[in-house]
Design a protein around this motif. Structure first.
Motif, mmCIF file in Angstrom:
data_model
loop_
_atom_site.group_PDB
_atom_site.id
_atom_site.type_symbol
_atom_site.label_atom_id
_atom_site.label_comp_id
_atom_site.label_asym_id
_atom_site.label_seq_id
_atom_site.Cartn_x
_atom_site.Cartn_y
_atom_site.Cartn_z
ATOM 1 N N UNK A 342 56.814 -16.388 26.171
ATOM 2 C CA UNK A 342 55.654 -16.971 26.996
ATOM 3 C C UNK A 342 55.298 -18.302 26.484
ATOM 4 N N UNK A 343 54.839 -19.091 27.447
ATOM 5 C CA UNK A 343 54.562 -20.642 27.315
ATOM 6 C C UNK A 343 53.501 -20.739 26.204
ATOM 7 N N UNK A 344 52.816 -19.853 25.816
ATOM 8 C CA UNK A 344 51.666 -19.795 24.899
ATOM 9 C C UNK A 344 52.487 -20.164 23.366
ATOM 10 N N UNK A 345 53.789 -19.967 23.334
ATOM 11 C CA UNK A 345 54.041 -20.042 21.888
ATOM 12 C C UNK A 345 55.174 -21.460 21.949
ATOM 13 N N UNK A 346 54.329 -22.167 20.980
ATOM 14 C CA UNK A 346 54.892 -23.786 20.886
ATOM 15 C C UNK A 346 56.187 -23.696 19.807
ATOM 16 N N UNK A 347 57.242 -24.173 20.285
ATOM 17 C CA UNK A 347 58.353 -24.081 19.535
ATOM 18 C C UNK A 347 57.986 -24.734 17.963
ATOM 19 N N UNK A 348 57.618 -25.823 18.066
ATOM 20 C CA UNK A 348 57.109 -26.645 16.702
ATOM 21 C C UNK A 348 56.380 -25.773 15.855
ATOM 22 N N UNK A 349 55.384 -25.038 16.308
ATOM 23 C CA UNK A 349 54.546 -24.122 15.598
ATOM 24 C C UNK A 349 55.441 -22.899 15.140
ATOM 25 N N UNK A 350 56.172 -22.306 15.937
ATOM 26 C CA UNK A 350 56.765 -21.328 15.580
ATOM 27 C C UNK A 350 57.817 -21.610 14.354
ATOM 28 N N UNK A 351 58.449 -22.720 14.315
ATOM 29 C CA UNK A 351 59.398 -23.098 13.397
ATOM 30 C C UNK A 351 58.679 -23.418 12.210
ATOM 31 N N UNK A 352 57.453 -24.082 12.080
ATOM 32 C CA UNK A 352 56.535 -23.949 11.005
ATOM 33 C C UNK A 352 56.436 -22.683 10.466
ATOM 34 N N UNK A 353 55.777 -21.853 11.267
ATOM 35 C CA UNK A 353 55.521 -20.512 10.530
ATOM 36 C C UNK A 353 56.637 -19.886 9.951
ATOM 37 N N UNK A 354 57.946 -19.884 10.651
ATOM 38 C CA UNK A 354 59.078 -19.503 10.164
ATOM 39 C C UNK A 354 59.523 -20.027 8.740
ATOM 40 N N UNK A 355 59.334 -21.547 8.668
ATOM 41 C CA UNK A 355 59.742 -21.849 7.439
ATOM 42 C C UNK A 355 58.653 -21.770 6.240
#
Length: 577
Positions: A342-355
């Motif tokens: 979904x467009x709600x999920x921002x790639x850089x925010x997801x990556x930050x959360x993952x790392x």
């Protein structure tokens, strides 16, 4: 005009997709119906009413349009294909009666409570498809919020225009957990701590057991602490909740009343928990969606630019690594972006959360607990003592995970674990000493603590878990400190508390910080056995010794709570004039 176009489009889909008519014939049918019902397209018993009964998607897009359709006067996001897939599943279950039980496992932030709980409840009760719906939430606050949201939705002008004034508090039972409607149906919400055994709804048409049961995020951390707590939650569902429903009524091969429908919504928190067990139950159909539809570990591990992003994010020599990493992403956005659900999920925010918090990311956004038994820590950063000691430390503390002495089985007995750590002005944490010990005498343990206090003169706080010695060791250490004037002058603060928090939950908070080098280990003074035990940690259930990981987690979490008292320096009076 937009509403007429929506009605026309979904009438066309109804004829082509559900009835299988050719496109030309479908268009002609739509045209005839629109003309025939032109004076009552959206009112009581209207064309929109009839279509909404056959299409949950249309019902949501028209009757609940303020929640699901972007407009100039709202902040609603454009729906993603996954939302339409969810509604399609609900249509199979409630309109076409293909199955009675389904579990929706979905990532955090997808809007499941609105897209399922609220939308489905409104549809069910507008069309009398459910006489008595119960919704189960983990907390009472969540249950109250659901009732309030559903009440507001049923009061919107589009529903009122077609279905009338369903919410009438002066005539019906309407409170924070109950919503009785004027068409003799009822919605009731429960917290997970409240029993639903024997619940029913009395109407002029008879007594009804729940005709639909919705469980949304029904479990909490306390439900996964032990195998027994997991089993208890699941058995309660089977013996109490499922038994509260009713079976189908069939006469002469004709279905007169469907069986109670069960909808379970949530994210798994641990292997074999309630959500995981429902997933394995063949009675339930499973709808499972993650934030991305590919192997996120392989993707990040093999993507050079995301690895550069990671290195920047955890570079302790940068003044603002988070901002630098963000700027790097936006400079390379076109080659670093990936497709999300979904467009709600921002790639850089997801990556930050993952790392930063990979385990939480995998659980909450990938909805995966399959690898929980694997080793939690993937890597660590070590640096020479001389390089670490160049940092400006703002806080230093010693944490101790205690064990018994004189244990007969030395191989299986727990270790004493010792961590001397400091937080630097750059925000990174440095483990200046890490040790595992087994003592034959209590006095050996006390002496070891005194030696550490002498070695690290900037050490101001000591945390010792209280479970083993119930404060006796702290009393002895303080008595020994009294014999050393240099230690007395430092005014060392002791924190001595019982440990009741789940270890896995606590240790999970430091995994990404260790993997990504936000916690850095001293090459010379962190013993190999300590670091090896940390890296072997696979979760409490799968690890023989968790002393190093537990002690390190205590330091990393507690050092943040220490308040630094800055020394106030005097200035010459002449500077004031």
């Amino acid at each position: 005009m937009e509403n007429r176009n929506l009605l026309r489009d979904y009438l066309y889909k109804e004829f082509t997709h559900n009835k299988g008519l050719p496109s030309a014939e479908a268009k002609e049918r739509v045209k005839v119906l629109m003309i025939k019902h032109d004076k009552n397209l959206f009112g009581e018993k209207s064309l929109a009413y009839s279509l909404g009964k056959r299409s949950i998607v249309f019902f949501c897009l028209y009757f609940l349009q303020d929640y699901f359709v972007p407009k100039e006067d709202n902040l609603v996001r454009e729906l993603a294909p996954v939302h339409y897939d969810i509604w399609a599943e609900l249509e199979k279950m409630f309109i076409h009666n293909t199955h009675d039980k389904e579990e929706f496992i979905m990532c955090r932030g997808i809007g499941k409570s609105t897209i399922i709980d609220m939308a489905l409840s409104c549809w069910l009760h507008c069309y009398l498809k459910s006489i008595y719906t119960i919704v189960l939430a983990n907390l009472e606050a969540d249950a109250i919020e659901f009732v309030d949201k559903t009440k507001k939705a049923l009061n919107n002008p589009f529903i009122k225009n077609t279905f009338g004034e369903l919410v009438q508090p002066r005539k019906r039972t309407v409170n924070k957990l109950e919503l009785e409607l004027d068409n003799n149906t009822k919605i009731k919400a429960y917290s997970s701590q409240t029993s639903v055994r024997g619940t029913s709804y009395i109407t002029p048409n008879g007594i009804f057991r729940p005709t639909c049961v919705i469980a949304d995020d029904y479990i909490s951390e306390s439900d996964i602490l032990t195998d027994e707590s997991k089993q208890k939650k699941y058995l309660r569902w089977q013996k109490e909740v499922e038994d509260a429903g009713d079976s189908a009524v069939i006469r002469e091969g004709k279905l007169l009343k469907p069986a109670t429908k069960f909808v379970v919504i949530g994210t798994p928190l641990a292997p074999n928990d309630f959500i995981d067990r429902i997933k394995k139950n063949p009675d339930y159909k499973v709808f499972h969606r993650s934030v991305v539809d590919f192997d996120i570990d392989k993707y990040f591990d093999n993507h050079i630019q995301w690895q550069t992003f990671r290195n920047i994010l955890f570079d302790d020599k940068r003044e603002n690594p988070l901002q630098d990493a963000k700027e790097y992403y936006f400079a390379n956005k076109s080659t670093m972006d990936f497709k999300t659900i979904w467009s709600r999920y921002n790639c850089w925010e997801l990556a930050k959360d993952y790392f930063n918090k990979r385990l939480a990311f995998m659980q909450e956004l990938m909805c995966s607990v399959e690898n929980i038994g694997d080793k939690w820590f993937k890597s660590n950063i070590t640096k020479p003592s001389a390089q670490i000691e160049e940092n400006e430390f703002t806080k230093t503390m010693l944490t101790i995970d205690t064990a018994g002495v004189k244990n007969k089985n030395k191989t299986r007995s727990d270790y004493f674990a010792f961590v001397v750590g400091s937080q630097s002005d750059n925000g990174f944490k440095y483990i200046r000493k890490g040790q595992l010990r087994k003592f034959n005498e209590f006095d050996q343990y006390i002496k070891h603590v005194i030696d550490l206090l002498k070695e690290f003169e900037d050490l101001t706080h000591v945390f010792i878990e209280k479970n083993t010695y119930n404060g006796l060791d702290v009393e002895r250490i303080e008595n020994e400190i009294g014999k050393h004037s240099s230690l007395v002058k430092r005014g060392i603060t002791f924190i001595n508390e019982m440990q009741r928090k789940n270890k896995d939950e606590k240790i999970s908070t430091i995994v990404s910080d260790v993997d990504n080098g936000r916690i850095i280990f001293c090459e010379e003074r962190v013993e190999k056995e300590f670091l090896d035990q940390l890296m072997d940690f696979s979760g409490q259930q799968f690890t023989l010794h968790d002393d190093a990981a537990d002690c390190l987690a205590e330091f990393a979490n507690r050092v943040d709570e220490i308040e630094v008292k800055k020394e106030i320096k005097s200035i010459p009076r002449g500077w004031l004039f």
